[in-house]
Design an enzyme around this catalytic site. Structure first.
Site, PDB file in Angstrom:
ATOM      1  N   SER A  98       0.882  -1.125  -0.038  1.00  0.00           N
ATOM      2  CA  SER A  98       0.158  -0.070  -0.067  1.00  0.00           C
ATOM      3  C   SER A  98       1.026   1.232   0.131  1.00  0.00           C
ATOM      4  CB  SER A  98      -0.819   0.013   1.246  1.00  0.00           C
ATOM      5  OG  SER A  98      -1.592   1.174   1.166  1.00  0.00           O
ATOM      6  N   ASP A 221     -10.696  -4.120  -4.929  1.00  0.00           N
ATOM      7  CA  ASP A 221     -10.098  -3.535  -3.979  1.00  0.00           C
ATOM      8  C   ASP A 221     -10.574  -2.319  -3.642  1.00  0.00           C
ATOM      9  OD1 ASP A 221      -8.257  -2.186  -2.076  1.00  0.00           O
ATOM     10  OD2 ASP A 221      -6.545  -2.722  -3.290  1.00  0.00           O
ATOM     11  N   HIS A 249      -7.533  -5.179  -0.051  1.00  0.00           N
ATOM     12  CA  HIS A 249      -6.041  -4.246   0.018  1.00  0.00           C
ATOM     13  C   HIS A 249      -4.876  -5.035   0.428  1.00  0.00           C
ATOM     14  CE1 HIS A 249      -4.551  -0.474  -1.121  1.00  0.00           C
ATOM     15  NE2 HIS A 249      -4.058  -0.299   0.303  1.00  0.00           N
TER      16      HIS A 249
END
Length: 269
Positions: A98, A221, A249
């Site tokens: 991320s 996502d 995610h």
């Protein structure tokens, strides 16, 4: 305490395996190095794996937290560079989840000699919708409202965000773990990291990448759509995109075998 030991203690660094290739695994917002445990057993026999916690996360040393330094992702990128220096690393394959994808990009542009390739798990250069033609997924007012909830009801915020991030179809155990991780982080530190994560725009940096990039994108996502993965692949000088048929995610936690398989194929070992 010498500089090397200071950094090891500050970022709670742990080193596993002894392969010729070094992987530096960097966790995402509200998480810590423990989130990589699902991938670790399959990596250790083949690579030297370096894990760490950003200052303010996990079992890092909170005494080193500096509000000014960590008010932007550059401060976290400096953590990465100092870890590379302290451990005398080179030709590292940086694997970032991320927001750590952008942190790794910032670090690798600043000091490219430490790195060989970047692997990004569910990345996004900007979570905001910016007119006329970029759709990061969120309106600024919605993110401001979400972060405002952190002040009013921190546990409620964590319980709301966790299934959104992990994916509603994932196990209660994983969703609960993520919620617990959010709640274990100091609320003021978490909010500062959240602001640096969700209100930043690093699209302009993509063209400056110095290394090949491999992107893992989840097919479903809520935080980073497939369109974001396609956008990044187009903007980066040298990038491959791997879309995994999954929800959520956190592919390194929910689909570790698939991520490991593609990662090893990409590295070529």
């Amino acid at each position: 305490m010498d500089l090397r030991q200071k950094i090891i203690t500050r970022n709670n660094i742990s080193i596993h395996g002894s392969g010729e290739t070094t992987l530096l695994l960097a966790h995402g917002f509200g998480c810590d190095q423990n989130m990589w445990r699902f991938m670790l057993p399959a990596l250790i026999p083949h690579y030297r794996v370096v894990l760490f916690d950003y200052v303010g996360s996990g079992n890092s040393q909170l005494s080193y937290y500096n509000q000014e330094r960590y008010s932007s992702l550059q401060g976290y990128a400096q953590d990465v560079l100092e870890i590379c220096e302290a451990l005398n690393l080179s030709d590292v394959i940086f694997v970032g989840h991320s927001v750590s994808s952008m942190i790794g990009l910032i670090a690798s542009i600043k000091q490219p000699a430490y790195f060989k390739r970047l692997v990004m798990v569910c990345p996004s250069p900007c979570f905001l919708n910016i007119k006329p033609d970029y759709f990061g997924g969120f309106e600024k007012v919605d993110l401001e409202e979400l972060l405002g909830l952190m002040d009013k009801n921190y546990i409620g915020w964590a319980n709301y965000l966790s299934p959104l991030v992990m994916g509603g179809s994932q196990s209660d155990e994983l969703i609960g773990e993520l919620s617990g991780s959010f709640c274990s982080t100091d609320p003021l530190i978490a909010k500062s990291f959240a602001e640096a994560t969700f209100f930043s725009d690093y699209r302009y940096l993509l063209k400056d990448a110095k290394h090949p990039v491999f992107i893992f994108q989840s097919a479903r996502d809520a935080l980073a759509s497939v369109d974001i993965g396609n956008y990044m692949q187009q903007q980066l000088p040298e990038a491959k995109l791997c879309i995994i048929d999954a929800e959520g995610h956190c592919l390194h936690m929910t689909q570790p075998e698939i991520v490991n398989q593609h990662l090893r194929e990409y590295i070529g070992d």
